[in-house]
Write a protein that holds these residues in place. Structure first.
Motif, PDB file in Angstrom:
ATOM      1  N   ALA A  35       0.856  -1.177   0.000  1.00 59.14           N
ATOM      2  CA  ALA A  35       0.000   0.000   0.000  1.00 59.14           C
ATOM      3  C   ALA A  35       0.898   1.235   0.000  1.00 59.14           C
ATOM      4  O   ALA A  35       1.961   1.243   0.613  1.00 59.14           O
ATOM      5  CB  ALA A  35      -0.901  -0.005   1.223  1.00 59.14           C
TER       6      ALA A  35
ATOM      7  N   ARG B 265      -3.508   4.401  -1.162  1.00 59.64           N
ATOM      8  CA  ARG B 265      -4.062   3.585  -2.251  1.00 59.64           C
ATOM      9  C   ARG B 265      -3.468   2.189  -2.162  1.00 59.64           C
ATOM     10  O   ARG B 265      -2.277   2.021  -1.912  1.00 59.64           O
ATOM     11  CB  ARG B 265      -3.735   4.211  -3.603  1.00 59.64           C
ATOM     12  CG  ARG B 265      -4.384   3.539  -4.818  1.00 59.64           C
ATOM     13  CD  ARG B 265      -4.046   4.332  -6.073  1.00 59.64           C
ATOM     14  NE  ARG B 265      -4.511   3.712  -7.293  1.00 59.64           N
ATOM     15  CZ  ARG B 265      -5.676   3.977  -7.857  1.00 59.64           C
ATOM     16  NH1 ARG B 265      -6.495   4.830  -7.300  1.00 59.64           N
ATOM     17  NH2 ARG B 265      -6.020   3.384  -8.980  1.00 59.64           N
ATOM     18  N   SER B 266      -4.298   1.202  -2.405  1.00 60.44           N
ATOM     19  CA  SER B 266      -3.812  -0.169  -2.381  1.00 60.44           C
ATOM     20  C   SER B 266      -2.966  -0.454  -3.627  1.00 60.44           C
ATOM     21  O   SER B 266      -3.013   0.293  -4.607  1.00 60.44           O
ATOM     22  CB  SER B 266      -4.986  -1.150  -2.336  1.00 60.44           C
ATOM     23  OG  SER B 266      -5.755  -1.048  -3.528  1.00 60.44           O
TER      24      SER B 266
ATOM     25  N   SER C 147      -7.797  -1.160  -5.690  1.00 61.16           N
ATOM     26  CA  SER C 147      -9.163  -1.508  -5.310  1.00 61.16           C
ATOM     27  C   SER C 147      -9.736  -0.522  -4.299  1.00 61.16           C
ATOM     28  O   SER C 147     -10.955  -0.421  -4.146  1.00 61.16           O
ATOM     29  CB  SER C 147      -9.207  -2.925  -4.733  1.00 61.16           C
ATOM     30  OG  SER C 147      -8.378  -3.018  -3.588  1.00 61.16           O
ATOM     31  N   TRP C 148      -8.868   0.166  -3.596  1.00 56.99           N
ATOM     32  CA  TRP C 148      -9.328   1.216  -2.694  1.00 56.99           C
ATOM     33  C   TRP C 148      -8.361   2.386  -2.699  1.00 56.99           C
ATOM     34  O   TRP C 148      -7.162   2.221  -2.880  1.00 56.99           O
ATOM     35  CB  TRP C 148      -9.553   0.703  -1.268  1.00 56.99           C
ATOM     36  CG  TRP C 148      -8.384   0.015  -0.612  1.00 56.99           C
ATOM     37  CD1 TRP C 148      -8.195  -1.336  -0.491  1.00 56.99           C
ATOM     38  CD2 TRP C 148      -7.254   0.628   0.019  1.00 56.99           C
ATOM     39  NE1 TRP C 148      -7.023  -1.587   0.178  1.00 56.99           N
ATOM     40  CE2 TRP C 148      -6.421  -0.405   0.508  1.00 56.99           C
ATOM     41  CE3 TRP C 148      -6.866   1.948   0.250  1.00 56.99           C
ATOM     42  CZ2 TRP C 148      -5.235  -0.153   1.197  1.00 56.99           C
ATOM     43  CZ3 TRP C 148      -5.684   2.197   0.926  1.00 56.99           C
ATOM     44  CH2 TRP C 148      -4.887   1.147   1.387  1.00 56.99           C
ATOM     45  N   THR C 149      -8.938   3.561  -2.515  1.00 58.57           N
ATOM     46  CA  THR C 149      -8.181   4.795  -2.359  1.00 58.57           C
ATOM     47  C   THR C 149      -8.925   5.639  -1.330  1.00 58.57           C
ATOM     48  O   THR C 149     -10.144   5.784  -1.419  1.00 58.57           O
ATOM     49  CB  THR C 149      -8.068   5.579  -3.677  1.00 58.57           C
ATOM     50  OG1 THR C 149      -7.518   4.740  -4.684  1.00 58.57           O
ATOM     51  CG2 THR C 149      -7.157   6.798  -3.493  1.00 58.57           C
ATOM     52  N   TYR C 150      -8.197   6.159  -0.374  1.00 59.30           N
ATOM     53  CA  TYR C 150      -8.788   6.993   0.663  1.00 59.30           C
ATOM     54  C   TYR C 150      -8.111   8.357   0.679  1.00 59.30           C
ATOM     55  O   TYR C 150      -6.910   8.477   0.412  1.00 59.30           O
ATOM     56  CB  TYR C 150      -8.649   6.342   2.043  1.00 59.30           C
ATOM     57  CG  TYR C 150      -9.385   5.037   2.194  1.00 59.30           C
ATOM     58  CD1 TYR C 150      -8.684   3.840   2.331  1.00 59.30           C
ATOM     59  CD2 TYR C 150     -10.771   4.989   2.203  1.00 59.30           C
ATOM     60  CE1 TYR C 150      -9.352   2.635   2.472  1.00 59.30           C
ATOM     61  CE2 TYR C 150     -11.446   3.786   2.339  1.00 59.30           C
ATOM     62  CZ  TYR C 150     -10.725   2.621   2.471  1.00 59.30           C
ATOM     63  OH  TYR C 150     -11.395   1.428   2.611  1.00 59.30           O
TER      64      TYR C 150
ATOM     65  N   LYS D   7     -10.016  15.605  -0.326  1.00 56.57           N
ATOM     66  CA  LYS D   7     -11.137  15.161  -1.165  1.00 56.57           C
ATOM     67  C   LYS D   7     -11.578  16.248  -2.140  1.00 56.57           C
ATOM     68  O   LYS D   7     -11.757  17.399  -1.763  1.00 56.57           O
ATOM     69  CB  LYS D   7     -12.321  14.757  -0.278  1.00 56.57           C
ATOM     70  CG  LYS D   7     -12.152  13.432   0.407  1.00 56.57           C
ATOM     71  CD  LYS D   7     -13.348  13.139   1.304  1.00 56.57           C
ATOM     72  CE  LYS D   7     -13.118  11.860   2.094  1.00 56.57           C
ATOM     73  NZ  LYS D   7     -14.226  11.599   3.045  1.00 56.57           N
TER      74      LYS D   7
ATOM     75  N   TYR E 207      -5.013   2.649   7.394  1.00 57.80           N
ATOM     76  CA  TYR E 207      -4.372   3.349   6.282  1.00 57.80           C
ATOM     77  C   TYR E 207      -3.929   4.762   6.605  1.00 57.80           C
ATOM     78  O   TYR E 207      -3.053   5.303   5.931  1.00 57.80           O
ATOM     79  CB  TYR E 207      -5.303   3.374   5.068  1.00 57.80           C
ATOM     80  CG  TYR E 207      -6.582   4.152   5.298  1.00 57.80           C
ATOM     81  CD1 TYR E 207      -7.747   3.510   5.710  1.00 57.80           C
ATOM     82  CD2 TYR E 207      -6.631   5.519   5.090  1.00 57.80           C
ATOM     83  CE1 TYR E 207      -8.906   4.212   5.925  1.00 57.80           C
ATOM     84  CE2 TYR E 207      -7.786   6.234   5.306  1.00 57.80           C
ATOM     85  CZ  TYR E 207      -8.933   5.575   5.727  1.00 57.80           C
ATOM     86  OH  TYR E 207     -10.092   6.279   5.928  1.00 57.80           O
TER      87      TYR E 207
END
Length: 124
Positions: free
Chosen positions: A33, A51-52, A56-59, A65, A105
């Motif tokens: 990650a 981000r992975s 598959s995921w992003t925060y 944002k 994360y």
């Protein structure tokens, strides 16, 4: 051992954009990650985005944002942070970090490998 090198920082005006890069060597990013943190003078590390490996995921943090976008090119072992509509409060040293054992994360302590940082300064 993963070595991370950030680049792309600089001095910009409010409203401008910057793209930060994080290059990894000598190993690949596989299963790692990747995250971006920042540190303003006198403050601790603040989470920006993560981000992975697979995407598959992003925060993002609330402040990131809608303005920042994180991506990565695993074939080139490079991660990116595209920053738009920059504000003076975005001024900080930006660090990329990586780990293959992530559980939370947005915690700096979760990441094993860190770059040296790149300065971003946004003038008003």
């Amino acid at each position: 051992q993963v070595r991370l090198v950030e680049s792309g920082g600089g001095l910009v005006q409010a409203g401008d954009s910057l793209r930060l890069s994080c290059a990894a060597s000598p190993r690949t990013f596989s299963n790692y990650a990747l995250a971006w943190f920042r540190q303003a003078p006198g403050k601790g590390h603040e989470f920006v985005a993560a981000r992975s490996w697979s995407g598959s995921w992003t925060y993002y943090s609330d402040s990131a944002k809608g303005r920042f976008a994180m991506s990565r090119d695993n074939a080139k072992n490079i991660g990116y942070l595209q920053m738009t509509n920059l504000k003076p409060e975005d001024t900080a040293v930006y660090y990329c970090a990586a780990t293959d054992t992530l559980t939370t994360y947005d915690q700096a302590s979760e990441y094993d490998h860190w770059g040296q940082g790149t300065q971003v300064t946004v003038s008003s």
